[in-house]
Design a protein around this motif. Sequence first.
Motif, PDB file in Angstrom:
ATOM      1  N   ARG A  37      22.848 111.531  70.604  1.00 25.81           N
ATOM      2  CA  ARG A  37      23.567 110.275  70.834  1.00 25.81           C
ATOM      3  C   ARG A  37      24.658 110.105  69.770  1.00 25.81           C
ATOM      4  O   ARG A  37      24.444 110.468  68.606  1.00 25.81           O
ATOM      5  CB  ARG A  37      22.629 109.075  70.715  1.00 25.81           C
ATOM      6  CG  ARG A  37      21.307 109.193  71.449  1.00 25.81           C
ATOM      7  CD  ARG A  37      21.501 109.018  72.942  1.00 25.81           C
ATOM      8  NE  ARG A  37      20.290 108.569  73.607  1.00 25.81           N
ATOM      9  CZ  ARG A  37      19.400 109.358  74.194  1.00 25.81           C
ATOM     10  NH1 ARG A  37      19.535 110.665  74.168  1.00 25.81           N
ATOM     11  NH2 ARG A  37      18.350 108.847  74.816  1.00 25.81           N
ATOM     12  N   ASN A  50      15.814 112.021  62.864  1.00 25.83           N
ATOM     13  CA  ASN A  50      15.927 111.115  64.004  1.00 25.83           C
ATOM     14  C   ASN A  50      14.691 111.355  64.861  1.00 25.83           C
ATOM     15  O   ASN A  50      14.713 112.132  65.798  1.00 25.83           O
ATOM     16  CB  ASN A  50      17.203 111.413  64.802  1.00 25.83           C
ATOM     17  CG  ASN A  50      17.246 110.621  66.102  1.00 25.83           C
ATOM     18  OD1 ASN A  50      16.548 109.613  66.247  1.00 25.83           O
ATOM     19  ND2 ASN A  50      18.040 111.077  67.060  1.00 25.83           N
ATOM     20  N   PRO A  51      13.580 110.719  64.479  1.00 23.32           N
ATOM     21  CA  PRO A  51      12.312 111.001  65.161  1.00 23.32           C
ATOM     22  C   PRO A  51      12.193 110.190  66.451  1.00 23.32           C
ATOM     23  O   PRO A  51      13.045 109.342  66.725  1.00 23.32           O
ATOM     24  CB  PRO A  51      11.286 110.505  64.138  1.00 23.32           C
ATOM     25  CG  PRO A  51      11.960 109.333  63.504  1.00 23.32           C
ATOM     26  CD  PRO A  51      13.420 109.665  63.455  1.00 23.32           C
ATOM     27  N   ALA A  60      10.114 113.599  72.324  1.00 31.29           N
ATOM     28  CA  ALA A  60      11.276 113.301  71.474  1.00 31.29           C
ATOM     29  C   ALA A  60      11.608 111.816  71.480  1.00 31.29           C
ATOM     30  O   ALA A  60      12.503 111.373  70.754  1.00 31.29           O
ATOM     31  CB  ALA A  60      12.490 114.098  71.944  1.00 31.29           C
ATOM     32  N   LEU A  61      10.902 111.035  72.310  1.00 34.95           N
ATOM     33  CA  LEU A  61      11.279 109.628  72.502  1.00 34.95           C
ATOM     34  C   LEU A  61      10.211 108.637  72.035  1.00 34.95           C
ATOM     35  O   LEU A  61      10.530 107.635  71.400  1.00 34.95           O
ATOM     36  CB  LEU A  61      11.538 109.366  73.998  1.00 34.95           C
ATOM     37  CG  LEU A  61      12.740 110.057  74.631  1.00 34.95           C
ATOM     38  CD1 LEU A  61      12.678 109.920  76.152  1.00 34.95           C
ATOM     39  CD2 LEU A  61      14.041 109.461  74.113  1.00 34.95           C
ATOM     40  N   TYR A 106      11.115 107.051  68.391  1.00 35.93           N
ATOM     41  CA  TYR A 106      10.849 105.713  67.845  1.00 35.93           C
ATOM     42  C   TYR A 106      10.738 104.630  68.915  1.00 35.93           C
ATOM     43  O   TYR A 106      10.814 103.440  68.624  1.00 35.93           O
ATOM     44  CB  TYR A 106      11.876 105.328  66.785  1.00 35.93           C
ATOM     45  CG  TYR A 106      13.347 105.469  67.184  1.00 35.93           C
ATOM     46  CD1 TYR A 106      13.920 104.644  68.149  1.00 35.93           C
ATOM     47  CD2 TYR A 106      14.166 106.401  66.555  1.00 35.93           C
ATOM     48  CE1 TYR A 106      15.258 104.759  68.479  1.00 35.93           C
ATOM     49  CE2 TYR A 106      15.515 106.519  66.874  1.00 35.93           C
ATOM     50  CZ  TYR A 106      16.048 105.705  67.843  1.00 35.93           C
ATOM     51  OH  TYR A 106      17.377 105.820  68.169  1.00 35.93           O
TER      52      TYR A 106
HETATM   53  N1  GLN Z   1      18.288 106.484  70.677  1.00 37.81           N
HETATM   54  C1  GLN Z   1      17.514 106.942  71.796  1.00 37.81           C
HETATM   55  C2  GLN Z   1      17.456 105.869  72.843  1.00 37.81           C
HETATM   56  O1  GLN Z   1      17.066 104.750  72.572  1.00 37.81           O
HETATM   57  C3  GLN Z   1      16.114 107.348  71.392  1.00 37.81           C
HETATM   58  C4  GLN Z   1      16.132 108.492  70.482  1.00 37.81           C
HETATM   59  C5  GLN Z   1      14.898 108.613  69.690  1.00 37.81           C
HETATM   60  O2  GLN Z   1      13.816 108.121  70.029  1.00 37.81           O
HETATM   61  N2  GLN Z   1      15.039 109.211  68.567  1.00 37.81           N
HETATM   62  O3  GLN Z   1      17.817 106.130  73.952  1.00 37.81           O
END
Ligand code: GLN
Length: 271
Positions: A86, A177-178, A198-199, A180
């Motif tokens: 992103r 960037n884990p 990853a999410l 989250y």
């Molecule tokens: N930023 C992403 C989103 O909210 C999530 C990425 C992440 O969990 N590191 O779509």
Amino acid sequence: MQFAQAQFGLPRLDAQMLLLHACELPIHDRAWLLAHSDEVLNDKVQTQFLDFLQRRARLEPLAYITGVKEFFGLQLHIDNRVLDPRPETETLVEWALTCVADTSQPHIADLGTGSGAIALAIKHSLPSAKVTAVDASADAIDVATANAQRLGLDLAVHVGNWCAPLAGQSFDLIVSNPPYIADGDTHLARLTHEPVSALVAGSDGLDDLRQIVAQAIEHLKPGAWLLLEHGFDQAQAVQALLGNQGFVSVQSRPDLAGILRCTGGQWPRVK
Ligand code: GLN
């Protein structure tokens, strides 16, 4: 193009990039579309374009369809084995570079590297850095390694969970960037194409951030920084995690949308 927008509700830019990709042209060459605006598409291109539009309308990331994503000026190869990088993550890279600006040959780790986006952006901007990239997914490490090789950037890579593969190593900077997003967060309905690993991070989305903060302290040199990306409403929680663990100069940074998106702290020089 109007048809792509009206029928599929896609932004014009997405439709243009997908048409260029269907024509096997570079996706940023929109001047080509203008110059060839009265050209008729052959059947193969039409079929391909329609397939791409349908995939995008089902919310597949553009980067998975085109196979490429620009991140911090680098062309990365991306597929569904890794998170689609992103633009807000560029905030983390910019901050990371300032943290080690005065350190010669800094040793830097990127935890949960995915495509290698952060690690490679740092290595590209700071060739003297020794950059280590870790991911629990062997598939992700394959993607990161392929990106590193194609871009001619040297990365040390390890498969493993957060700091597990880093025994005995210490760093001037650790970035991550884990995952989250909280289990059951309604945003997940729009993120069905990317790896869940990853999410999503537990009931409050902080499970992995907690683990990273707890583990990183064994791997930070005195005065080193830990910088973390997190969700739009997690800055305070991550500041508290860092503060409670003994970090100093704890602070957050906004992304380009003005959302506090990254939080970091410095490991004290003397304890
Ligand atoms: N930023 C992403 C989103 O909210 C999530 C990425 C992440 O969990 N590191 O779509």
